[in-house]
Write a protein that holds these residues in place. Structure first.
Motif, PDB file in Angstrom:
ATOM      1  N   SER A   1       0.791  -1.335   0.189  1.00  0.00           N
ATOM      2  CA  SER A   1       0.006   0.087   0.168  1.00  0.00           C
ATOM      3  C   SER A   1       0.825   1.200   0.027  1.00  0.00           C
ATOM      4  CB  SER A   1      -1.073  -0.078   1.247  1.00  0.00           C
ATOM      5  OG  SER A   1      -0.082   0.022   2.504  1.00  0.00           O
ATOM      6  N   GLU A   2       1.901   1.418   0.679  1.00  0.00           N
ATOM      7  CA  GLU A   2       2.723   2.595   0.996  1.00  0.00           C
ATOM      8  C   GLU A   2       4.063   2.379   0.521  1.00  0.00           C
ATOM      9  OE1 GLU A   2       2.455   3.814   5.023  1.00  0.00           O
ATOM     10  OE2 GLU A   2       0.287   3.475   5.211  1.00  0.00           O
ATOM     11  N   GLY A   3       4.725   1.222   0.656  1.00  0.00           N
ATOM     12  CA  GLY A   3       6.233   0.984   0.445  1.00  0.00           C
ATOM     13  C   GLY A   3       7.015   1.241   1.468  1.00  0.00           C
ATOM     14  N   PHE A   4       8.263   0.863   1.253  1.00  0.00           N
ATOM     15  CA  PHE A   4       9.274   1.218   2.358  1.00  0.00           C
ATOM     16  C   PHE A   4      10.480   2.155   1.805  1.00  0.00           C
ATOM     17  CE2 PHE A   4       7.118  -2.483   4.149  1.00  0.00           C
ATOM     18  CZ  PHE A   4       6.838  -2.062   5.529  1.00  0.00           C
ATOM     19  N   THR A   5      11.161   3.082   2.390  1.00  0.00           N
ATOM     20  CA  THR A   5      12.034   3.776   2.050  1.00  0.00           C
ATOM     21  C   THR A   5      13.338   3.823   3.049  1.00  0.00           C
ATOM     22  OG1 THR A   5      10.514   5.195   0.839  1.00  0.00           O
ATOM     23  CG2 THR A   5      12.771   6.118   1.269  1.00  0.00           C
ATOM     24  N   LYS A   6      14.560   3.745   2.697  1.00  0.00           N
ATOM     25  CA  LYS A   6      15.769   3.840   3.325  1.00  0.00           C
ATOM     26  C   LYS A   6      16.555   4.926   2.555  1.00  0.00           C
ATOM     27  CE  LYS A   6      16.369   0.406   6.318  1.00  0.00           C
ATOM     28  NZ  LYS A   6      16.585   0.386   7.681  1.00  0.00           N
ATOM     29  N   ARG A   7      17.313   5.804   3.332  1.00  0.00           N
ATOM     30  CA  ARG A   7      17.935   6.877   2.664  1.00  0.00           C
ATOM     31  C   ARG A   7      19.327   6.692   3.228  1.00  0.00           C
ATOM     32  NH1 ARG A   7      13.095   9.161   3.686  1.00  0.00           N
ATOM     33  NH2 ARG A   7      12.120  10.224   1.973  1.00  0.00           N
ATOM     34  N   LEU A   8      20.315   6.980   2.495  1.00  0.00           N
ATOM     35  CA  LEU A   8      21.799   6.875   2.672  1.00  0.00           C
ATOM     36  C   LEU A   8      22.236   8.062   2.401  1.00  0.00           C
ATOM     37  CD1 LEU A   8      22.437   3.336   1.259  1.00  0.00           C
ATOM     38  CD2 LEU A   8      22.166   3.836   3.583  1.00  0.00           C
ATOM     39  N   GLU A   9      23.374   8.562   3.293  1.00  0.00           N
ATOM     40  CA  GLU A   9      24.204   9.687   2.844  1.00  0.00           C
ATOM     41  C   GLU A   9      25.832   9.325   2.570  1.00  0.00           C
ATOM     42  OE1 GLU A   9      24.139  11.801   6.533  1.00  0.00           O
ATOM     43  OE2 GLU A   9      22.028  12.650   6.358  1.00  0.00           O
ATOM     44  N   VAL A  10      26.326   9.801   1.606  1.00  0.00           N
ATOM     45  CA  VAL A  10      27.656   9.481   1.361  1.00  0.00           C
ATOM     46  C   VAL A  10      28.590  10.693   1.743  1.00  0.00           C
ATOM     47  CG1 VAL A  10      29.244   9.074  -0.512  1.00  0.00           C
ATOM     48  CG2 VAL A  10      27.018   8.301  -0.591  1.00  0.00           C
ATOM     49  N   ASN A  11      29.348  10.495   2.746  1.00  0.00           N
ATOM     50  CA  ASN A  11      30.048  11.683   3.256  1.00  0.00           C
ATOM     51  C   ASN A  11      31.660  11.241   2.969  1.00  0.00           C
ATOM     52  OD1 ASN A  11      28.038  12.868   4.465  1.00  0.00           O
ATOM     53  ND2 ASN A  11      28.454  11.350   6.508  1.00  0.00           N
ATOM     54  N   GLY A  12      32.464  12.233   2.194  1.00  0.00           N
ATOM     55  CA  GLY A  12      33.734  12.230   2.240  1.00  0.00           C
ATOM     56  C   GLY A  12      34.126  13.227   1.016  1.00  0.00           C
ATOM     57  N   VAL A  13      35.427  13.568   0.867  1.00  0.00           N
ATOM     58  CA  VAL A  13      35.763  14.319  -0.301  1.00  0.00           C
ATOM     59  C   VAL A  13      35.956  13.654  -1.550  1.00  0.00           C
ATOM     60  CG1 VAL A  13      37.610  16.024  -1.277  1.00  0.00           C
ATOM     61  CG2 VAL A  13      36.999  15.844   1.201  1.00  0.00           C
ATOM     62  N   GLY A  14      35.220  13.611  -2.474  1.00  0.00           N
ATOM     63  CA  GLY A  14      34.972  13.139  -3.837  1.00  0.00           C
ATOM     64  C   GLY A  14      34.268  11.995  -3.750  1.00  0.00           C
ATOM     65  N   TYR A  15      33.584  11.614  -2.972  1.00  0.00           N
ATOM     66  CA  TYR A  15      32.412  10.443  -2.864  1.00  0.00           C
ATOM     67  C   TYR A  15      31.338  11.068  -3.422  1.00  0.00           C
ATOM     68  CZ  TYR A  15      35.678   8.151   0.702  1.00  0.00           C
ATOM     69  OH  TYR A  15      36.768   7.494   1.297  1.00  0.00           O
ATOM     70  N   ARG A  16      30.702  10.322  -4.164  1.00  0.00           N
ATOM     71  CA  ARG A  16      29.370  10.611  -4.756  1.00  0.00           C
ATOM     72  C   ARG A  16      28.812   9.375  -5.301  1.00  0.00           C
ATOM     73  NH1 ARG A  16      33.645  12.561  -8.087  1.00  0.00           N
ATOM     74  NH2 ARG A  16      33.470  11.954 -10.104  1.00  0.00           N
ATOM     75  N   ALA A  17      27.504   9.323  -5.843  1.00  0.00           N
ATOM     76  CA  ALA A  17      26.618   8.205  -6.144  1.00  0.00           C
ATOM     77  C   ALA A  17      25.817   8.883  -7.138  1.00  0.00           C
ATOM     78  CB  ALA A  17      25.932   7.550  -5.030  1.00  0.00           C
ATOM     79  N   GLN A  18      25.641   8.160  -8.412  1.00  0.00           N
ATOM     80  CA  GLN A  18      24.606   8.427  -9.359  1.00  0.00           C
ATOM     81  C   GLN A  18      24.061   7.131  -9.912  1.00  0.00           C
ATOM     82  OE1 GLN A  18      26.685  10.770 -12.273  1.00  0.00           O
ATOM     83  NE2 GLN A  18      28.274   9.197 -12.591  1.00  0.00           N
ATOM     84  N   VAL A  19      22.841   7.199 -10.480  1.00  0.00           N
ATOM     85  CA  VAL A  19      22.128   6.263 -11.023  1.00  0.00           C
ATOM     86  C   VAL A  19      22.201   6.206 -12.440  1.00  0.00           C
ATOM     87  CG1 VAL A  19      19.785   4.993 -11.396  1.00  0.00           C
ATOM     88  CG2 VAL A  19      20.352   6.024  -9.125  1.00  0.00           C
ATOM     89  N   GLN A  20      22.685   5.265 -13.228  1.00  0.00           N
ATOM     90  CA  GLN A  20      23.094   5.260 -14.871  1.00  0.00           C
ATOM     91  C   GLN A  20      22.324   4.004 -15.122  1.00  0.00           C
ATOM     92  OE1 GLN A  20      27.316   5.068 -15.417  1.00  0.00           O
ATOM     93  NE2 GLN A  20      27.453   7.503 -15.075  1.00  0.00           N
ATOM     94  N   GLY A  21      21.098   4.259 -15.764  1.00  0.00           N
ATOM     95  CA  GLY A  21      20.064   3.076 -16.178  1.00  0.00           C
ATOM     96  C   GLY A  21      19.756   2.111 -15.018  1.00  0.00           C
ATOM     97  N   SER A  22      20.146   0.957 -15.217  1.00  0.00           N
ATOM     98  CA  SER A  22      19.746   0.135 -14.097  1.00  0.00           C
ATOM     99  C   SER A  22      20.943  -0.290 -13.160  1.00  0.00           C
ATOM    100  CB  SER A  22      19.089  -1.308 -14.651  1.00  0.00           C
ATOM    101  OG  SER A  22      20.254  -1.776 -15.557  1.00  0.00           O
ATOM    102  N   THR A  23      21.818   0.523 -13.015  1.00  0.00           N
ATOM    103  CA  THR A  23      23.154   0.529 -12.172  1.00  0.00           C
ATOM    104  C   THR A  23      23.270   1.696 -11.336  1.00  0.00           C
ATOM    105  OG1 THR A  23      24.490   1.221 -13.739  1.00  0.00           O
ATOM    106  CG2 THR A  23      24.335  -1.150 -13.629  1.00  0.00           C
ATOM    107  N   LEU A  24      24.005   1.289 -10.122  1.00  0.00           N
ATOM    108  CA  LEU A  24      24.234   2.337  -9.199  1.00  0.00           C
ATOM    109  C   LEU A  24      25.813   2.651  -9.255  1.00  0.00           C
ATOM    110  CD1 LEU A  24      23.411   4.587  -7.010  1.00  0.00           C
ATOM    111  CD2 LEU A  24      23.666   2.710  -5.332  1.00  0.00           C
ATOM    112  N   VAL A  25      26.086   3.798  -9.657  1.00  0.00           N
ATOM    113  CA  VAL A  25      27.705   4.104  -9.623  1.00  0.00           C
ATOM    114  C   VAL A  25      28.163   4.797  -8.517  1.00  0.00           C
ATOM    115  CG1 VAL A  25      29.454   4.823 -11.177  1.00  0.00           C
ATOM    116  CG2 VAL A  25      27.539   3.599 -12.188  1.00  0.00           C
ATOM    117  N   MET A  26      29.196   4.483  -7.870  1.00  0.00           N
ATOM    118  CA  MET A  26      29.432   5.250  -6.657  1.00  0.00           C
ATOM    119  C   MET A  26      31.246   5.254  -6.801  1.00  0.00           C
ATOM    120  SD  MET A  26      27.477   3.307  -3.558  1.00  0.00           S
ATOM    121  CE  MET A  26      27.854   1.813  -3.855  1.00  0.00           C
ATOM    122  N   ASN A  27      31.435   6.613  -6.463  1.00  0.00           N
ATOM    123  CA  ASN A  27      33.079   7.019  -6.381  1.00  0.00           C
ATOM    124  C   ASN A  27      33.097   6.945  -4.802  1.00  0.00           C
ATOM    125  OD1 ASN A  27      32.968   7.183  -8.993  1.00  0.00           O
ATOM    126  ND2 ASN A  27      33.069   9.377  -8.952  1.00  0.00           N
TER     127      ASN A  27
END
Length: 177
Positions: free
Chosen positions: A80-106
């Motif tokens: 009915s509602e679904g579940f959600t988790k949120r993550l934080e990426v901390n660090g110099v140069g650390y980042r995440a992005q979604v590309q198609g059906s993959t998650l790419v993280m530095n």
């Protein structure tokens, strides 16, 4: 007596429940989920509520009473509602992005960390430093979030890494001069 198991599970409008062959199936706007019902308990659907009762007074039956009620509650809430988790990426140069059906993280490695996203989980990266994981199955959402966090857990000196939103990292004092 189980305090959790006594409470009935409210089935909201728009959710169809079906109990057959010791399997509870729920269908809603977020999809369809099912779970096996233990032989130790019974589930009844009456007046838009699911009632869970133990078959006997044994320790295993009373244990499964509360467990089954919680699993049924998660099943109904998920479709009915679904579940959600949120993550934080901390660090110099650390980042995440979604590309198609993959998650790419530095994450500070010499290579990017590439994770395939399962078909029943949705990931959104509004900022390069935040990841939002959502889906209907609570267990799969939590396991996927823990899997992503395990690539670079937060370290105690500077707090760099992937952590849950609102998670407190116990910080240590660094080396003294």
């Amino acid at each position: 007596m189980s305090r959790v198991g006594k409470n009935p599970v409210v089935v909201p409008q728009g959710v169809d429940c079906n109990i057959a062959n010791n399997i509870l199936q729920a269908k809603g706007k977020n999809g369809q989920l099912s779970m096996p019902i233990s032989q130790e308990v019974t589930i009844e659907l009456k007046d838009g509520h699911l009632y869970v009762q133990p078959r006997s007074k044994t320790k295993s039956a009373v244990t499964m009473w509360g467990t089954t009620q919680s699993l049924a509650q998660n099943l109904i809430t998920g479709v009915s509602e679904g579940f959600t988790k949120r993550l934080e990426v901390n660090g110099v140069g650390y980042r995440a992005q979604v590309q198609g059906s993959t998650l790419v993280m530095n994450l500070g490695f010499s290579h990017d960390v590439v994770v395939d996203i399962p078909s029943d989980i949705k990931i959104v990266c509004e900022k390069p430093t935040s990841i939002e994981i959502s889906g209907a199955d609570r267990q799969k959402v939590g396991e996927f979030a823990a899997n992503i966090r395990s690539y670079r857990p937060p370290e105690p000196y500077k707090g760099k890494g992937v952590k849950y939103e609102g998670e407190y990292i116990l910080r240590k004092e660094g080396k003294k001069k």
